[in-house]
Design an enzyme around this catalytic site. Sequence first.
Site, PDB file in Angstrom:
ATOM      1  N   SER A 123       0.832  -1.204   0.000  1.00 36.70           N
ATOM      2  CA  SER A 123       0.000   0.000   0.000  1.00 36.70           C
ATOM      3  C   SER A 123       0.864   1.251   0.000  1.00 36.70           C
ATOM      4  O   SER A 123       1.971   1.252   0.558  1.00 36.70           O
ATOM      5  CB  SER A 123      -0.856  -0.022   1.269  1.00 36.70           C
ATOM      6  OG  SER A 123      -1.428   1.240   1.507  1.00 36.70           O
ATOM      7  N   TYR A 148      -1.974  -0.808  10.627  1.00 40.58           N
ATOM      8  CA  TYR A 148      -2.179  -1.482   9.335  1.00 40.58           C
ATOM      9  C   TYR A 148      -0.991  -1.221   8.408  1.00 40.58           C
ATOM     10  O   TYR A 148      -0.407  -2.140   7.837  1.00 40.58           O
ATOM     11  CB  TYR A 148      -3.491  -0.995   8.687  1.00 40.58           C
ATOM     12  CG  TYR A 148      -3.583  -1.306   7.212  1.00 40.58           C
ATOM     13  CD1 TYR A 148      -3.811  -2.593   6.758  1.00 40.58           C
ATOM     14  CD2 TYR A 148      -3.419  -0.291   6.250  1.00 40.58           C
ATOM     15  CE1 TYR A 148      -3.882  -2.882   5.404  1.00 40.58           C
ATOM     16  CE2 TYR A 148      -3.489  -0.563   4.894  1.00 40.58           C
ATOM     17  CZ  TYR A 148      -3.716  -1.859   4.475  1.00 40.58           C
ATOM     18  OH  TYR A 148      -3.770  -2.137   3.132  1.00 40.58           O
ATOM     19  N   LYS A 152       2.150  -3.748   6.673  1.00 38.82           N
ATOM     20  CA  LYS A 152       2.573  -3.836   5.269  1.00 38.82           C
ATOM     21  C   LYS A 152       4.075  -3.580   5.153  1.00 38.82           C
ATOM     22  O   LYS A 152       4.773  -4.236   4.388  1.00 38.82           O
ATOM     23  CB  LYS A 152       1.802  -2.817   4.412  1.00 38.82           C
ATOM     24  CG  LYS A 152       0.311  -3.127   4.269  1.00 38.82           C
ATOM     25  CD  LYS A 152       0.084  -4.365   3.445  1.00 38.82           C
ATOM     26  CE  LYS A 152      -1.396  -4.728   3.353  1.00 38.82           C
ATOM     27  NZ  LYS A 152      -1.629  -6.037   2.715  1.00 38.82           N
TER      28      LYS A 152
HETATM   29  P1  NAD Z   1     -10.929  -7.524   0.905  1.00 35.92           P
HETATM   30  O1  NAD Z   1     -11.181  -7.541   2.367  1.00 35.92           O
HETATM   31  O2  NAD Z   1     -12.065  -7.278   0.000  1.00 35.92           O
HETATM   32  O3  NAD Z   1     -10.244  -8.911   0.473  1.00 35.92           O
HETATM   33  C1  NAD Z   1      -9.397  -9.642   1.332  1.00 35.92           C
HETATM   34  C2  NAD Z   1      -9.878 -11.098   1.291  1.00 35.92           C
HETATM   35  O4  NAD Z   1      -9.047 -11.886   2.150  1.00 35.92           O
HETATM   36  C3  NAD Z   1     -11.312 -11.264   1.803  1.00 35.92           C
HETATM   37  O5  NAD Z   1     -12.054 -12.026   0.863  1.00 35.92           O
HETATM   38  C4  NAD Z   1     -11.158 -12.029   3.130  1.00 35.92           C
HETATM   39  O6  NAD Z   1     -12.247 -12.896   3.360  1.00 35.92           O
HETATM   40  C5  NAD Z   1      -9.855 -12.766   2.908  1.00 35.92           C
HETATM   41  N1  NAD Z   1      -9.091 -13.076   4.116  1.00 35.92           N
HETATM   42  C6  NAD Z   1      -8.813 -12.267   5.163  1.00 35.92           C
HETATM   43  N2  NAD Z   1      -8.057 -12.919   6.060  1.00 35.92           N
HETATM   44  C7  NAD Z   1      -7.847 -14.159   5.562  1.00 35.92           C
HETATM   45  C8  NAD Z   1      -7.150 -15.312   6.033  1.00 35.92           C
HETATM   46  N3  NAD Z   1      -6.505 -15.313   7.200  1.00 35.92           N
HETATM   47  N4  NAD Z   1      -7.150 -16.427   5.286  1.00 35.92           N
HETATM   48  C9  NAD Z   1      -7.803 -16.457   4.086  1.00 35.92           C
HETATM   49  N5  NAD Z   1      -8.485 -15.405   3.605  1.00 35.92           N
HETATM   50  C10 NAD Z   1      -8.505 -14.273   4.337  1.00 35.92           C
HETATM   51  O7  NAD Z   1      -9.749  -6.473   0.645  1.00 35.92           O
HETATM   52  P2  NAD Z   1      -9.188  -5.902  -0.726  1.00 35.92           P
HETATM   53  O8  NAD Z   1      -9.571  -4.481  -0.813  1.00 35.92           O
HETATM   54  O9  NAD Z   1      -9.505  -6.825  -1.841  1.00 35.92           O
HETATM   55  O10 NAD Z   1      -7.631  -5.939  -0.393  1.00 35.92           O
HETATM   56  C11 NAD Z   1      -6.788  -6.994  -0.837  1.00 35.92           C
HETATM   57  C12 NAD Z   1      -5.381  -6.727  -0.333  1.00 35.92           C
HETATM   58  O11 NAD Z   1      -4.936  -5.467  -0.840  1.00 35.92           O
HETATM   59  C13 NAD Z   1      -5.241  -6.645   1.185  1.00 35.92           C
HETATM   60  O12 NAD Z   1      -4.031  -7.246   1.566  1.00 35.92           O
HETATM   61  C14 NAD Z   1      -5.200  -5.149   1.453  1.00 35.92           C
HETATM   62  O13 NAD Z   1      -4.501  -4.836   2.634  1.00 35.92           O
HETATM   63  C15 NAD Z   1      -4.463  -4.653   0.230  1.00 35.92           C
HETATM   64  N6  NAD Z   1      -4.730  -3.232  -0.077  1.00 35.92           N
HETATM   65  C16 NAD Z   1      -6.023  -2.822  -0.241  1.00 35.92           C
HETATM   66  C17 NAD Z   1      -6.293  -1.466  -0.486  1.00 35.92           C
HETATM   67  C18 NAD Z   1      -7.709  -0.964  -0.657  1.00 35.92           C
HETATM   68  O14 NAD Z   1      -7.927   0.243  -0.530  1.00 35.92           O
HETATM   69  N7  NAD Z   1      -8.693  -1.826  -0.946  1.00 35.92           N
HETATM   70  C19 NAD Z   1      -5.238  -0.537  -0.565  1.00 35.92           C
HETATM   71  C20 NAD Z   1      -3.931  -0.995  -0.411  1.00 35.92           C
HETATM   72  C21 NAD Z   1      -3.692  -2.358  -0.164  1.00 35.92           C
HETATM   73  N1  UFG Z   2     -12.916  10.953   3.320  1.00 38.31           N
HETATM   74  C1  UFG Z   2     -13.943  11.797   3.687  1.00 38.31           C
HETATM   75  N2  UFG Z   2     -15.071  11.248   4.207  1.00 38.31           N
HETATM   76  C2  UFG Z   2     -15.241   9.901   4.370  1.00 38.31           C
HETATM   77  C3  UFG Z   2     -14.181   9.049   3.971  1.00 38.31           C
HETATM   78  C4  UFG Z   2     -13.032   9.612   3.457  1.00 38.31           C
HETATM   79  O1  UFG Z   2     -13.831  13.007   3.557  1.00 38.31           O
HETATM   80  O2  UFG Z   2     -16.284   9.466   4.850  1.00 38.31           O
HETATM   81  C5  UFG Z   2     -11.697  11.538   2.705  1.00 38.31           C
HETATM   82  C6  UFG Z   2     -10.427  11.246   3.483  1.00 38.31           C
HETATM   83  O3  UFG Z   2     -10.210  12.223   4.462  1.00 38.31           O
HETATM   84  C7  UFG Z   2      -9.378  11.258   2.362  1.00 38.31           C
HETATM   85  C8  UFG Z   2     -10.148  10.737   1.144  1.00 38.31           C
HETATM   86  O4  UFG Z   2     -11.525  10.927   1.436  1.00 38.31           O
HETATM   87  O5  UFG Z   2      -8.979  12.580   2.095  1.00 38.31           O
HETATM   88  C9  UFG Z   2      -9.908   9.251   0.867  1.00 38.31           C
HETATM   89  O6  UFG Z   2     -10.153   8.498   2.045  1.00 38.31           O
HETATM   90  P1  UFG Z   2     -10.276   6.908   2.037  1.00 38.31           P
HETATM   91  O7  UFG Z   2     -10.622   6.486   3.429  1.00 38.31           O
HETATM   92  O8  UFG Z   2     -11.175   6.472   0.930  1.00 38.31           O
HETATM   93  O9  UFG Z   2      -8.807   6.421   1.637  1.00 38.31           O
HETATM   94  P2  UFG Z   2      -7.411   6.700   2.351  1.00 38.31           P
HETATM   95  O10 UFG Z   2      -6.586   7.484   1.381  1.00 38.31           O
HETATM   96  O11 UFG Z   2      -7.575   7.252   3.696  1.00 38.31           O
HETATM   97  O12 UFG Z   2      -6.866   5.206   2.551  1.00 38.31           O
HETATM   98  C10 UFG Z   2      -6.807   4.264   1.509  1.00 38.31           C
HETATM   99  C11 UFG Z   2      -7.003   2.852   2.036  1.00 38.31           C
HETATM  100  C12 UFG Z   2      -5.864   2.444   2.914  1.00 38.31           C
HETATM  101  C13 UFG Z   2      -4.565   2.658   2.227  1.00 38.31           C
HETATM  102  C14 UFG Z   2      -4.441   4.065   1.720  1.00 38.31           C
HETATM  103  C15 UFG Z   2      -3.187   4.271   0.929  1.00 38.31           C
HETATM  104  O13 UFG Z   2      -8.190   2.780   2.787  1.00 38.31           O
HETATM  105  O14 UFG Z   2      -5.978   1.071   3.192  1.00 38.31           O
HETATM  106  O15 UFG Z   2      -5.562   4.344   0.868  1.00 38.31           O
HETATM  107  O16 UFG Z   2      -3.071   3.256   0.001  1.00 38.31           O
HETATM  108  F1  UFG Z   2      -3.562   2.416   3.101  1.00 38.31           F
END
Ligand code: NAD
Ligand code: UFG
Length: 333
Positions: A123, A148, A152
């Site tokens: 991330s 979190y 990572k």
């Molecule tokens: P998500 O929660 O939709 O998907 C994660 C999946 O992993 C889920 O289906 C959950 O059931 C499964 N899971 C959780 N723990 C598990 C375990 N111990 N064993 C087997 N399965 C398990 O999340 P996502 O948005 O698809 O994110 C995928 C990956 O990308 C994560 O590692 C997350 O940290 C990373 N990531 C996501 C974002 C974002 O904004 N969505 C940003 C940066 C990084």
């Molecule tokens: N925001 C609002 N209102 C809300 C939610 C968010 O104003 O209800 C604003 C936040 O302050 C930020 C922007 O919208 O300025 C985006 O916020 P998000 O929560 O959608 O995303 P973040 O950038 O905070 O975080 C995301 C993922 C994290 C990841 C990060 C960087 O949730 O897991 O991007 O990759 F770590």
Amino acid sequence: MILLTGGTGFIGSHAAVELLSGGYDVIVLDDLSNSSFEVIDRIEKISGIRPKFVQGDVKDVAVLNKLFGEFPIEGVMHFAGLKAVGDSFKYPLEYYSENVVGTCVLLSVMQAFGVYDIVFSSSATVYKPSNDMPLSEQAEVGEQSNPYGRTKAVVEKMLADLALSDPKWSIAILRYFNPIGAHPSGLLGEAPNGVPNNLVPYITKVLTGKLERLHVFGDDFDTEDGTGVRDYIHVEDLSLGHLKAYEFLKHHSGVNVWNLGTGIGHSVFDVVRAFERVTGRSIPYEISARREGDIARCWANPSKALLDLEWKAERTLDDMVRDAWRWAQYNLN
Ligand code: NAD
Ligand code: UFG
């Protein structure tokens, strides 16, 4: 065959479609803690191919031994983990266990079975908040604002140490910026339980009448309109990045790090206006206090991915919002 841990989740399910459509054989391991089995049916509906599915925990050595013993797994995309920034303050041990221990167990079993190719979901949150924008992969990593993000960063270090120990490892670390959007079919998307933490799922809940109004977390940041600026990237562009990274690993060893972002920053108000354009509805909002740990600006320099992988995000903010809205209409009611 490629193993997708967390393959029924938001990003993993889109990657599964991308891989199946690209001719790869896919097996999904997911404990369904944050997704549902129905996703497998939907992946099949879109791609015409049903991925194999095993329900299980990535921390469970016995489950992994059975999986690697039974199936000809050649590489892994590791999505499984926990991702809610706020929860990570409340439940740090769960976050370290799922994200760090889970990855450690997976890597140990991969090593035992001679599988050395892995794509890891990292991330942009690993970067130091004080870096200048845009963030290249050379920007400093550190001072993550939440547990979190620290999990990572720890896994990134673990992967680097592993690659140093044995040149057989081929590792891709993908630093995602802000993945949003959904599959254009409306069949796959993001469905967080309860009140969403992230901007886009929150807005779609306001638009579907499930929440009254958006709280904009601060309008006094040092940005053009005062609201937070992020690099939103369509989950389909992100998925293609995984396929390209995986293919790169076939010919390169060691640790390779790529930012997956568009290189364009959009403010909270830009996202609100995009939703208003696409839906023709207005979004009620109020300005609230800043959310703890939020930085003013975060966007990628994605040129390394273009150079190494010939990958570039193609979809616009309106594309992302249109697909997120279609998904919400089909699924949130
Ligand atoms: P998500 O929660 O939709 O998907 C994660 C999946 O992993 C889920 O289906 C959950 O059931 C499964 N899971 C959780 N723990 C598990 C375990 N111990 N064993 C087997 N399965 C398990 O999340 P996502 O948005 O698809 O994110 C995928 C990956 O990308 C994560 O590692 C997350 O940290 C990373 N990531 C996501 C974002 C974002 O904004 N969505 C940003 C940066 C990084
Ligand atoms: N925001 C609002 N209102 C809300 C939610 C968010 O104003 O209800 C604003 C936040 O302050 C930020 C922007 O919208 O300025 C985006 O916020 P998000 O929560 O959608 O995303 P973040 O950038 O905070 O975080 C995301 C993922 C994290 C990841 C990060 C960087 O949730 O897991 O991007 O990759 F770590």
